[in-house]
Design an enzyme around this catalytic site. Structure first.
Site, PDB file in Angstrom:
ATOM      1  N   GLU A   9      27.333  -0.279 -30.250  1.00 48.49           N
ATOM      2  CA  GLU A   9      27.435   1.122 -30.674  1.00 48.49           C
ATOM      3  C   GLU A   9      26.715   1.373 -31.997  1.00 48.49           C
ATOM      4  O   GLU A   9      26.471   2.513 -32.361  1.00 48.49           O
ATOM      5  CB  GLU A   9      28.892   1.548 -30.776  1.00 48.49           C
ATOM      6  CG  GLU A   9      29.668   0.961 -31.927  1.00 48.49           C
ATOM      7  CD  GLU A   9      31.078   1.552 -32.004  1.00 48.49           C
ATOM      8  OE1 GLU A   9      31.481   1.880 -33.136  1.00 48.49           O
ATOM      9  OE2 GLU A   9      31.757   1.685 -30.971  1.00 48.49           O
ATOM     10  N   GLU A  48      30.516  11.501 -11.052  1.00 50.47           N
ATOM     11  CA  GLU A  48      31.209  12.339 -10.077  1.00 50.47           C
ATOM     12  C   GLU A  48      30.386  13.557  -9.667  1.00 50.47           C
ATOM     13  O   GLU A  48      30.689  14.218  -8.662  1.00 50.47           O
ATOM     14  CB  GLU A  48      32.541  12.830 -10.665  1.00 50.47           C
ATOM     15  CG  GLU A  48      33.583  11.747 -10.860  1.00 50.47           C
ATOM     16  CD  GLU A  48      34.297  11.368  -9.576  1.00 50.47           C
ATOM     17  OE1 GLU A  48      33.971  11.946  -8.518  1.00 50.47           O
ATOM     18  OE2 GLU A  48      35.165  10.487  -9.623  1.00 50.47           O
TER      19      GLU A  48
END
Length: 295
Positions: free
Chosen positions: A111, A80
């Protein structure tokens, strides 16, 4: 003792036997309760945002690092920054364990991997900032990034939902968001993820304020690349410069769509070069540049 994010919620027993509307209420209450954590961490978040602003001002890079649900929260904020504040994409990196998903499959085993992140962060400098997010605060991928960043003397903003976790202990700017146990034990995409999203939004917005990209609650450094944003940009110029929509549009056209110089043009700056010079003199902050025009 188990991590708080893995503990059972007080209403977990018999949850699946409750009326569906009651479960919905409990889920909403869980999200609401999670919002208290970033509020309590406001001071730490404010301090951490200064490191991000420093990186952008010095041409350095923001590295968003996370896995799984936390990775999605981090990536959302990072992606954004260009449209909302015109932060150059060359100064933003997203490091998500296993890479950003291209479909609905998000493998969990990635992960635990650390080799790829070591390669990706090999060029980190002391002016960079690493925003590392992990609900548990123990994710190997994220921990490895924090360790590498500390070796490079880079700032590390660690966001975790468990106090005294390894990630927080490694961070130069630890942000602890102790959310209540999830209604679905361990499903940190819920309350923990909500708190992470709020903290990330706060960090990037506070950074933008310090960079001069916010004026009276308006995004004066947005990138107007669609019809909606062009209308918004015109409204911002009109509101701040106190001119009509036609004058605002003309100023934006003269400024190539850039809102800050358009405002200065609408206020009487003789040309785009003069408007940009004023902004440079005031480190991109609109208000002192506007004040300069009035003198």
């Amino acid at each position: 003792m188990a991590n708080a994010t893995e503990q059972l919620h007080e209403f977990a027993n018999g949850l699946d036997r409750r009326p569906i509307a009651e479960i919905a209420t409990l889920l909403a209450q869980g999200q609401r309760d999670a919002t208290q954590a970033p509020l309590d961490a406001s001071e730490q978040i404010a301090k951490a945002s200064q490191a991000m602003a420093h990186s952008i001002k010095h041409g350095a890079t923001l590295h968003y690092v996370a896995a799984g649900s936390s990775g999605l929260m981090a990536a959302s904020d990072a992606m954004e920054l260009g449209g909302t504040f015109s932060i150059p994409t060359t100064q933003i990196r997203i490091h998500m364990a296993g890479g950003l998903p291209t479909d609905a499959n998000m493998p969990g085993g990635t992960e635990d991997e650390t080799q790829q992140i070591a390669q990706d962060l090999a060029g980190v400098t002391a002016d960079d900032t690493i925003i590392a997010v992990s609900a548990s605060g123990t994710t190997p991928f994220t921990i490895a990034a924090a360790r590498l960043a500390r070796v490079a003397n880079a700032s590390v903003i660690g966001i975790a939902n468990n106090a005294n976790s390894e990630l927080l202990n490694l961070s130069t700017h630890p942000i602890c968001l102790p959310t209540p146990p999830e209604l679905l034990s361990g499903s940190t995409r819920m309350g923990a993820g909500t708190a992470q999203k709020i903290a990330l939004n706060m960090l990037s917005t506070l950074m933008a304020v310090q960079l001069g990209h916010v004026h009276d609650g308006m995004m004066v450094n947005l990138t107007a690349d669609n019809a909606k944003l062009l209308i918004r940009a015109r409204g911002i110029v009109s509101t701040i410069a106190k001119v009509d929509q036609t004058t605002a549009k003309d100023a934006l056209d003269r400024a190539g769509g850039a809102v800050k110089p358009a405002i200065l043009l609408a206020l009487g700056a003789p040309d785009l070069s003069a408007a940009n010079t004023l902004l440079t003199q005031h480190q991109g902050h609109l208000r002192p540049a506007m004040d300069h025009l009035k003198t």
